[in-house]
Write a protein that holds these residues in place. Structure first.
Motif, PDB file in Angstrom:
ATOM      1  N   PRO A  79       0.672  -1.120  -0.297  1.00  0.00           N
ATOM      2  CA  PRO A  79       0.021  -0.034   0.046  1.00  0.00           C
ATOM      3  C   PRO A  79       0.658   1.235  -0.045  1.00  0.00           C
ATOM      4  O   PRO A  79       0.383   2.486  -0.237  1.00  0.00           O
ATOM      5  CB  PRO A  79      -0.661  -0.075   1.460  1.00  0.00           C
ATOM      6  CG  PRO A  79      -0.082  -0.958   2.177  1.00  0.00           C
ATOM      7  CD  PRO A  79       0.661  -1.917   1.244  1.00  0.00           C
ATOM      8  N   ALA A  80       2.003   1.272   0.113  1.00  0.00           N
ATOM      9  CA  ALA A  80       3.051   2.305   0.348  1.00  0.00           C
ATOM     10  C   ALA A  80       4.210   2.168  -0.647  1.00  0.00           C
ATOM     11  O   ALA A  80       5.237   2.411  -0.178  1.00  0.00           O
ATOM     12  CB  ALA A  80       3.261   2.613   1.623  1.00  0.00           C
ATOM     13  N   ASP A  81       4.007   1.455  -1.888  1.00  0.00           N
ATOM     14  CA  ASP A  81       5.100   1.525  -2.991  1.00  0.00           C
ATOM     15  C   ASP A  81       6.146   0.912  -2.448  1.00  0.00           C
ATOM     16  O   ASP A  81       7.354   1.278  -2.384  1.00  0.00           O
ATOM     17  CB  ASP A  81       5.652   2.684  -3.272  1.00  0.00           C
ATOM     18  CG  ASP A  81       4.606   3.650  -3.884  1.00  0.00           C
ATOM     19  OD1 ASP A  81       3.358   2.962  -4.924  1.00  0.00           O
ATOM     20  OD2 ASP A  81       4.579   4.789  -4.061  1.00  0.00           O
ATOM     21  N   GLY A  82       5.979  -0.248  -1.612  1.00  0.00           N
ATOM     22  CA  GLY A  82       7.041  -1.239  -1.253  1.00  0.00           C
ATOM     23  C   GLY A  82       7.391  -1.321   0.237  1.00  0.00           C
ATOM     24  O   GLY A  82       8.022  -2.340   0.661  1.00  0.00           O
ATOM     25  N   ALA A  83       6.832  -0.484   0.955  1.00  0.00           N
ATOM     26  CA  ALA A  83       7.019  -0.546   2.558  1.00  0.00           C
ATOM     27  C   ALA A  83       6.030  -1.729   2.827  1.00  0.00           C
ATOM     28  O   ALA A  83       5.012  -2.075   2.440  1.00  0.00           O
ATOM     29  CB  ALA A  83       6.413   0.798   3.025  1.00  0.00           C
TER      30      ALA A  83
END
Length: 223
Positions: A79-83
Motif C-alpha cells: 500500500p505504500a510503494d514497497g513498504a
C-alpha cells in the motif's frame, strides 16, 4: 404359285452395317452409366486435409495461452510503494477517549495503532473490530464501516501511530433484542491481516448478531 423375291447383295450389306452401328451405340450408353463415381473415402480425405490448418491454429492458440499463464507473476506492490504491511506483529493497539466524543445513545473514541517495529510500515483501509466475551472469544456483531471518509495509504515510521474513529452504541438502545452480556475488551484486526491484537476494556455488549453496536472509520495519520 410362289413368287421369288430377289435381294440385292448391296442391300444386305447396308442392313448389316446399320445393325452394327445400333448395337455399338447401345453398348456405349451402358458403359457410361457404369462408370464408378468418386468414393466416399476420397471425399472424406479432402475434408480432413482442409480442416487440418484450422486444427493446427487452435492448438497453437491453446499452447500460447498455457505458456502465458505459467509465466511468473510480478507481486502486487504494498500500500505504500514497497513498504511492508503493518501487520499485528508490528503494532500495538489502544482505545483513547476523546473530549466531547459522545452523542445520543453512543460514544466516539479513537482506535490507535502504533508501529512498534524497527522499520517503516504502511497500511490502508479499515481495521476490523469485535467485542470479546469473558472467555476471550469474539461475541456479537463485528464493527461495520462508516461512510463518508476516503481511505488513504498511511506510512508509519517506528513509533508513529495511525488513528481510526470508533463509535460504540449503548446496548440499552436495543432493549431485549440485544441479549446484553459483559465483555472483557476488544479484538482488533489491522487492515489486510488475519492476525489480531486484543485490548482489555471491561464493559457490556450484545451477544445478538442483530444488534450493531460498533462502527469504525478508516485509518488516518500518521501522528
Amino acid at each position: 404359285m410362289r413368287t421369288k423375291v430377289s435381294v440385292s447383295p448391296s442391300l444386305v450389306f447396308a442392313g448389316l452395317l446399320t445393325a452394327g452401328l445400333v448395337l455399338t451405340g447401345c453398348s456405349g450408353g451402358n458403359d457410361a452409366k457404369e462408370t464408378p463415381s468418386p468414393t466416399p473415402s476420397a471425399s472424406s480425405s479432402a475434408s480432413t486435409t482442409a480442416s487440418a490448418p484450422a486444427s493446427g491454429s487452435a492448438s497453437g492458440s491453446a499452447s500460447g495461452s498455457a505458456s502465458a499463464s505459467a509465466a511468473p507473476q510480478t507481486p502486487a506492490p504494498g500500500p505504500a510503494d514497497g513498504a511492508p504491511l503493518c501487520t499485528a506483529d508490528k503494532l500495538s493497539a489502544d482505545i483513547v477517549d476523546t473530549p466531547g466524543g459522545g452523542a445520543a445513545g453512543s460514544v466516539y473514541r479513537d482506535l490507535v495503532l502504533t508501529n512498534t517495529s524497527s522499520e517503516a510500515c504502511s497500511t490502508l483501509g479499515y481495521p476490523g473490530v469485535s467485542y470479546l466475551g469473558q472467555s476471550g472469544t469474539q461475541v456479537g456483531a463485528p464493527a461495520i464501516r462508516s461512510e463518508g471518509t476516503e481511505a488513504v495509504t498511511v506510512t508509519l515510521e517506528p513509533g508513529q501511530s495511525a488513528v481510526a474513529s470508533l463509535q460504540e452504541t449503548r446496548p440499552e438502545n436495543y432493549g431485549d433484542e440485544c441479549s446484553r452480556v459483559p465483555v472483557s475488551g476488544l479484538r482488533i484486526f489491522p487492515p489486510d491481516d488475519t492476525a489480531y491484537l486484543n485490548i482489555s476494556r471491561a464493559g457490556y455488549g450484545c451477544s445478538s448478531e442483530n444488534a450493531q453496536l460498533l462502527q469504525v472509520g478508516p485509518l488516518a495519520g500518521p501522528r
